[in-house]
Design a protein around this motif. Structure first.
Motif, PDB file in Angstrom:
ATOM      1  N   SER A   1      -3.265  15.394   1.662  1.00  0.00           N
ATOM      2  CA  SER A   1      -3.206  15.080   0.628  1.00  0.00           C
ATOM      3  C   SER A   1      -2.459  15.198  -0.458  1.00  0.00           C
ATOM      4  O   SER A   1      -2.103  15.296  -1.422  1.00  0.00           O
ATOM      5  CB  SER A   1      -4.019  13.851   0.407  1.00  0.00           C
ATOM      6  N   LYS A   2      -3.797  16.171  -0.991  1.00  0.00           N
ATOM      7  CA  LYS A   2      -3.707  17.517  -2.493  1.00  0.00           C
ATOM      8  C   LYS A   2      -2.768  17.973  -2.232  1.00  0.00           C
ATOM      9  O   LYS A   2      -1.503  19.136  -2.756  1.00  0.00           O
ATOM     10  CB  LYS A   2      -5.389  17.730  -2.777  1.00  0.00           C
TER      11      LYS A   2
ATOM     12  N   TYR B   1       6.461   5.109  -9.056  1.00  0.00           N
ATOM     13  CA  TYR B   1       5.733   5.333  -9.031  1.00  0.00           C
ATOM     14  C   TYR B   1       4.548   3.527  -8.433  1.00  0.00           C
ATOM     15  O   TYR B   1       3.397   4.008  -8.093  1.00  0.00           O
ATOM     16  CB  TYR B   1       4.632   6.650  -9.696  1.00  0.00           C
ATOM     17  N   LEU B   2       4.594   3.231  -9.753  1.00  0.00           N
ATOM     18  CA  LEU B   2       4.230   1.835 -10.110  1.00  0.00           C
ATOM     19  C   LEU B   2       4.128   0.892  -8.319  1.00  0.00           C
ATOM     20  O   LEU B   2       3.479   0.847  -8.467  1.00  0.00           O
ATOM     21  CB  LEU B   2       4.433   1.234 -11.231  1.00  0.00           C
ATOM     22  N   ALA B   3       4.931   1.356  -8.931  1.00  0.00           N
ATOM     23  CA  ALA B   3       5.355  -0.325  -7.085  1.00  0.00           C
ATOM     24  C   ALA B   3       4.164   0.671  -5.809  1.00  0.00           C
ATOM     25  O   ALA B   3       4.201  -0.276  -4.973  1.00  0.00           O
ATOM     26  CB  ALA B   3       7.278   0.107  -7.025  1.00  0.00           C
ATOM     27  N   GLY B   4       4.642   2.038  -6.269  1.00  0.00           N
ATOM     28  CA  GLY B   4       4.106   2.218  -4.691  1.00  0.00           C
ATOM     29  C   GLY B   4       1.953   1.930  -4.766  1.00  0.00           C
ATOM     30  O   GLY B   4       1.894   2.160  -3.880  1.00  0.00           O
ATOM     31  N   GLY B   5       1.494   2.449  -5.786  1.00  0.00           N
ATOM     32  CA  GLY B   5       0.528   1.829  -5.943  1.00  0.00           C
ATOM     33  C   GLY B   5       0.311   0.369  -5.746  1.00  0.00           C
ATOM     34  O   GLY B   5      -0.750  -0.242  -4.760  1.00  0.00           O
ATOM     35  N   VAL B   6       0.357  -0.524  -6.169  1.00  0.00           N
ATOM     36  CA  VAL B   6       0.794  -1.872  -5.892  1.00  0.00           C
ATOM     37  C   VAL B   6       0.669  -1.937  -4.589  1.00  0.00           C
ATOM     38  O   VAL B   6      -0.529  -2.657  -3.715  1.00  0.00           O
ATOM     39  CB  VAL B   6       1.690  -2.732  -6.437  1.00  0.00           C
ATOM     40  N   PHE B   7       1.722  -1.761  -3.646  1.00  0.00           N
ATOM     41  CA  PHE B   7       1.676  -2.205  -1.890  1.00  0.00           C
ATOM     42  C   PHE B   7       0.417  -0.594  -1.264  1.00  0.00           C
ATOM     43  O   PHE B   7       0.290  -1.313  -0.683  1.00  0.00           O
ATOM     44  CB  PHE B   7       2.951  -0.692  -1.917  1.00  0.00           C
ATOM     45  N   GLY B   8      -0.136   0.152  -2.582  1.00  0.00           N
ATOM     46  CA  GLY B   8      -1.234   0.755  -1.521  1.00  0.00           C
ATOM     47  C   GLY B   8      -2.109   0.188  -1.304  1.00  0.00           C
ATOM     48  O   GLY B   8      -2.898   0.157  -1.034  1.00  0.00           O
ATOM     49  N   VAL B   9      -2.289  -0.712  -2.762  1.00  0.00           N
ATOM     50  CA  VAL B   9      -3.423  -1.629  -2.902  1.00  0.00           C
ATOM     51  C   VAL B   9      -3.786  -2.650  -2.143  1.00  0.00           C
ATOM     52  O   VAL B   9      -4.489  -3.342  -1.395  1.00  0.00           O
ATOM     53  CB  VAL B   9      -3.911  -1.833  -4.650  1.00  0.00           C
ATOM     54  N   LEU B  10      -2.861  -3.272  -1.620  1.00  0.00           N
ATOM     55  CA  LEU B  10      -2.525  -4.074  -1.298  1.00  0.00           C
ATOM     56  C   LEU B  10      -2.608  -4.074   0.668  1.00  0.00           C
ATOM     57  O   LEU B  10      -3.443  -4.374   1.055  1.00  0.00           O
ATOM     58  CB  LEU B  10      -0.384  -4.881  -0.976  1.00  0.00           C
TER      59      LEU B  10
ATOM     60  N   LEU C   1      -3.040   9.771   3.256  1.00  0.00           N
ATOM     61  CA  LEU C   1      -1.871  10.107   4.044  1.00  0.00           C
ATOM     62  C   LEU C   1      -1.128   9.707   3.342  1.00  0.00           C
ATOM     63  O   LEU C   1       0.552   9.509   2.542  1.00  0.00           O
ATOM     64  CB  LEU C   1      -1.516   9.836   5.725  1.00  0.00           C
ATOM     65  N   LEU C   2      -1.353   7.503   3.187  1.00  0.00           N
ATOM     66  CA  LEU C   2      -0.059   6.510   2.865  1.00  0.00           C
ATOM     67  C   LEU C   2      -0.110   6.678   1.349  1.00  0.00           C
ATOM     68  O   LEU C   2       1.062   6.858   0.986  1.00  0.00           O
ATOM     69  CB  LEU C   2      -0.477   5.533   3.382  1.00  0.00           C
ATOM     70  N   GLY C   3      -0.584   6.697   0.768  1.00  0.00           N
ATOM     71  CA  GLY C   3      -0.836   7.109  -0.960  1.00  0.00           C
ATOM     72  C   GLY C   3      -0.110   8.693  -1.318  1.00  0.00           C
ATOM     73  O   GLY C   3       0.718   8.583  -1.939  1.00  0.00           O
ATOM     74  N   PRO C   4      -0.329   9.818  -0.969  1.00  0.00           N
ATOM     75  CA  PRO C   4       0.707  10.685  -1.469  1.00  0.00           C
ATOM     76  C   PRO C   4       2.266  10.720  -0.717  1.00  0.00           C
ATOM     77  O   PRO C   4       2.953  11.290  -0.948  1.00  0.00           O
ATOM     78  CB  PRO C   4      -0.344  11.663  -0.055  1.00  0.00           C
ATOM     79  N   MET C   5       2.190   9.789   0.620  1.00  0.00           N
ATOM     80  CA  MET C   5       3.656   9.906   0.869  1.00  0.00           C
ATOM     81  C   MET C   5       4.641   8.743  -0.459  1.00  0.00           C
ATOM     82  O   MET C   5       5.424   9.095  -0.478  1.00  0.00           O
ATOM     83  CB  MET C   5       3.784   8.982   2.448  1.00  0.00           C
ATOM     84  N   LEU C   6       3.863   8.061  -0.867  1.00  0.00           N
ATOM     85  CA  LEU C   6       4.093   7.042  -1.405  1.00  0.00           C
ATOM     86  C   LEU C   6       4.990   7.529  -2.844  1.00  0.00           C
ATOM     87  O   LEU C   6       5.869   7.183  -3.344  1.00  0.00           O
ATOM     88  CB  LEU C   6       3.476   5.380  -1.623  1.00  0.00           C
ATOM     89  N   ARG C   7       4.123   8.429  -3.102  1.00  0.00           N
ATOM     90  CA  ARG C   7       4.006   9.532  -4.938  1.00  0.00           C
ATOM     91  C   ARG C   7       5.455  10.106  -4.388  1.00  0.00           C
ATOM     92  O   ARG C   7       6.854  10.016  -5.114  1.00  0.00           O
ATOM     93  CB  ARG C   7       3.044   9.703  -4.935  1.00  0.00           C
ATOM     94  N   LEU C   8       5.469  10.941  -3.184  1.00  0.00           N
ATOM     95  CA  LEU C   8       7.045  12.194  -2.780  1.00  0.00           C
ATOM     96  C   LEU C   8       7.966  10.830  -2.860  1.00  0.00           C
ATOM     97  O   LEU C   8       9.058  11.448  -3.012  1.00  0.00           O
ATOM     98  CB  LEU C   8       6.527  12.039  -1.089  1.00  0.00           C
ATOM     99  N   LEU C   9       8.006   9.001  -2.193  1.00  0.00           N
ATOM    100  CA  LEU C   9       9.005   8.503  -2.511  1.00  0.00           C
ATOM    101  C   LEU C   9       9.622   8.576  -3.684  1.00  0.00           C
ATOM    102  O   LEU C   9      10.592   8.226  -4.000  1.00  0.00           O
ATOM    103  CB  LEU C   9       8.744   7.331  -1.431  1.00  0.00           C
ATOM    104  N   ALA C  10       8.418   8.067  -4.496  1.00  0.00           N
ATOM    105  CA  ALA C  10       8.645   8.218  -5.651  1.00  0.00           C
ATOM    106  C   ALA C  10       9.452   9.214  -6.508  1.00  0.00           C
ATOM    107  O   ALA C  10      10.443   8.591  -7.363  1.00  0.00           O
ATOM    108  CB  ALA C  10       7.713   8.043  -6.601  1.00  0.00           C
TER     109      ALA C  10
END
Length: 511
Positions: free
Chosen positions: A31-32, A196-205, A169-178
């Motif tokens: 992830s890093k 970034y915001l949309a990826g964060g909301v999706f991840g926490v759900l 894994l999922l969190g970093p991939m969402l940032r990459l998509l952002a």
């Protein structure tokens, strides 16, 4: 390190924690790597002014994520595994309900405050697109706080695989998509913030779904939902003094960045925040181990097995100090060439900023888990005093140094305060009657790390050969450090499968 005095069941718990932490470390490394690549891509994609505004927003998010938990996040990390071990499910659910509600209420209030500041056009707050970016990113504070609460709860149930997939894994991939979305619209910072915001909301759900599923599997839901009890007294008595720890994070990230924005603008913020994630990489391993360290230590405390807890602490310190050294060697010892390679010549002056920040971060690594062990032992007064010292000293030094030296002044302020707090916590820990004094193996390891650091620093800052040669020196020194520390780490007992690798087996077997 010796294993005498530790029962078989506790030895099994310690080994399971080390192996589980190492699994999380593998995920965190992935992830890093992705996150750092995303950081470099953002810096290269945005102008220095635009990146300064974006980084300013992320700094406020980091501070807000801590603030909205009101100290209760640390209490949950302490009491959720404690109540789970004692099968007190009503109190466990009550703790989760209280912390989640606090995050949502304070998160909404924080967003309202930032919106008001943006509308007033106050000096020191970005305007135009930069202001919109900061406003959108501010919504990430409660989102990321809820996500961290979910991760801590999964750690209580010893679910490293779920944490690995969701957080690393999922969190970093969402940032990459952002970043990809922003790139498609010519690198607009407002689109990047929205993604970034949309990826964060999706991840926490997703993370919340995993927690609810585990609560059902453990039989806590739906049976205990209507009978949950909030343990106000122990939770508040433990958490409120530790608000000072949260204020340290807020000061180190938010307050310092706000002062830097006020005195130097977006350019100085960019100069510091561009390299700050690289310095934080020094905490990569200790944070991975810390996810499972505190629940494991809390369980040992619940059994009143202080000998096992003490050994657990010092073994974990040895592991994170040795395995974090390669990152420190890169970010401190060969910072001049590394910064220009990653971020370009425009950020060359940030090399010294990176080195100073890395020094403070690694000081926390080689004395790791002192705060966590003191929390488990209910010895919170030294933590409060050390935190107050860090808060006051960092603010005073930032006010004094930021106008004079810009980003470097802010880095000096943060590092000086961090090292002062580290010293106080370490002294308090070794004086605790439930902890053994610092083992000789740990003191010898500190000396070996110092000598290794000195050798690489001479190459990176004074000799300064080609970067390829510097990297080769770092690799050789790191292998040498692993060799001399292998016996005290006792790696082959925890990970006997490493002996199947020819090079590692030679290093570890003869260490």
């Amino acid at each position: 390190m010796t294993t005498q005095g530790v029962s078989g069941i506790d030895r099994k718990d310690i080994d399971r924690q080390l192996r589980g932490s190492s699994l999380l470390l593998a995920g965190r490394l992935i992830s890093k790597f992705i996150n750092f690549g995303v950081q470099v891509a953002i810096i290269r994609m945005l102008t220095k002014d635009d990146f300064g505004a974006f980084a300013y927003g992320l700094a406020l998010v980091a501070a807000g994520e801590v603030l909205v938990k009101l100290g209760l996040g640390q209490g949950a990390n302490r009491f959720v595994p404690y109540y789970f071990e004692r099968r007190e499910f009503d109190e466990l659910l009550g703790t989760l309900v209280l912390v989640a509600t606090t995050i949502l209420v304070l998160g909404a209030g924080g967003f309202g405050l930032i919106w008001w500041i943006s509308a007033q056009g106050l000096e020191g707050f970005p305007d135009g697109t930069g202001g919109s970016v900061v406003l959108m990113l501010s919504l990430l504070a409660p989102v990321q706080a809820l996500d961290q609460l979910c991760v801590q709860t999964l750690a209580c149930f010893a679910k490293p695989w779920q944490i690995l997939i969701r957080k690393h894994l999922l969190g970093p991939m969402l940032r990459l998509l952002a970043v990809g979305a922003a790139f498609l619209v010519d690198g607009r910072p407002d689109v990047l913030a929205a993604a970034y915001l949309a990826g964060g909301v999706f991840g926490v759900l997703i993370c919340a779904h995993l927690v609810l599923k585990e609560l059902f599997n453990q039989g806590m839901l739906p049976g205990h939902l209507h009978s949950f009890r909030i343990p106000w007294s122990p939770l508040l008595r433990y958490s409120l003094p530790l608000i000072s720890s949260d204020l340290v994070v807020i000061t180190m990230t938010g307050v310092t960045t706000v002062l830097l924005m006020y005195t130097g603008g977006e350019i100085e913020v960019a100069s510091m925040r561009a390299v700050a994630p690289a310095a934080v990489l020094n905490l990569l391993i200790v944070q991975s181990f810390g996810i499972l360290f505190l629940p494991s230590a809390a369980r040992l405390f619940a059994r009143r097995d202080f000998a096992a807890m003490s050994q657990h602490h010092w073994e974990s310190v040895a592991w994170v100090a040795v395995f974090s050294f390669p990152i420190f060697a890169l970010t401190f010892c060969i910072a001049p060439n590394l910064v220009t390679l990653l971020f370009g010549q425009e950020y060359a002056d940030s090399a010294i900023v990176l080195a100073v920040l890395s020094l403070g971060s690694y000081a926390s690594v080689v004395t790791a888990f002192s705060a966590e062990s003191l929390q488990v032992l209910h010895t919170t007064r030294p933590l409060v005093w050390s935190n107050l010292l860090m808060i006051v000293s960092s603010v005073l030094l930032a006010v004094l140094l930021c106008p004079l030296f810009g980003a470097l002044g802010a880095a000096i302020a943060v590092t000086s305060a961090r090292m002062a707090g580290v010293l106080i916590r370490q002294i308090a820990l070794v004086k605790s009657p439930h902890m053994s004094e610092t083992p000789t193996t740990i003191r010898l390891m500190w000396l070996q790390i110092f000598l290794a650091s000195l050798a690489v620093t001479v190459v990176g800052w004074f000799w300064q050969p080609a970067l390829l040669i510097q990297m080769l020196v770092v690799i050789l020194v790191c292998l040498g450090l692993l060799k001399v520390c292998a016996r005290s780490l006792d790696i082959t007992r925890t990970f006997p499968e490493l002996l199947r690798l020819p090079l590692l087996s030679r290093i570890l077997a003869r260490g």
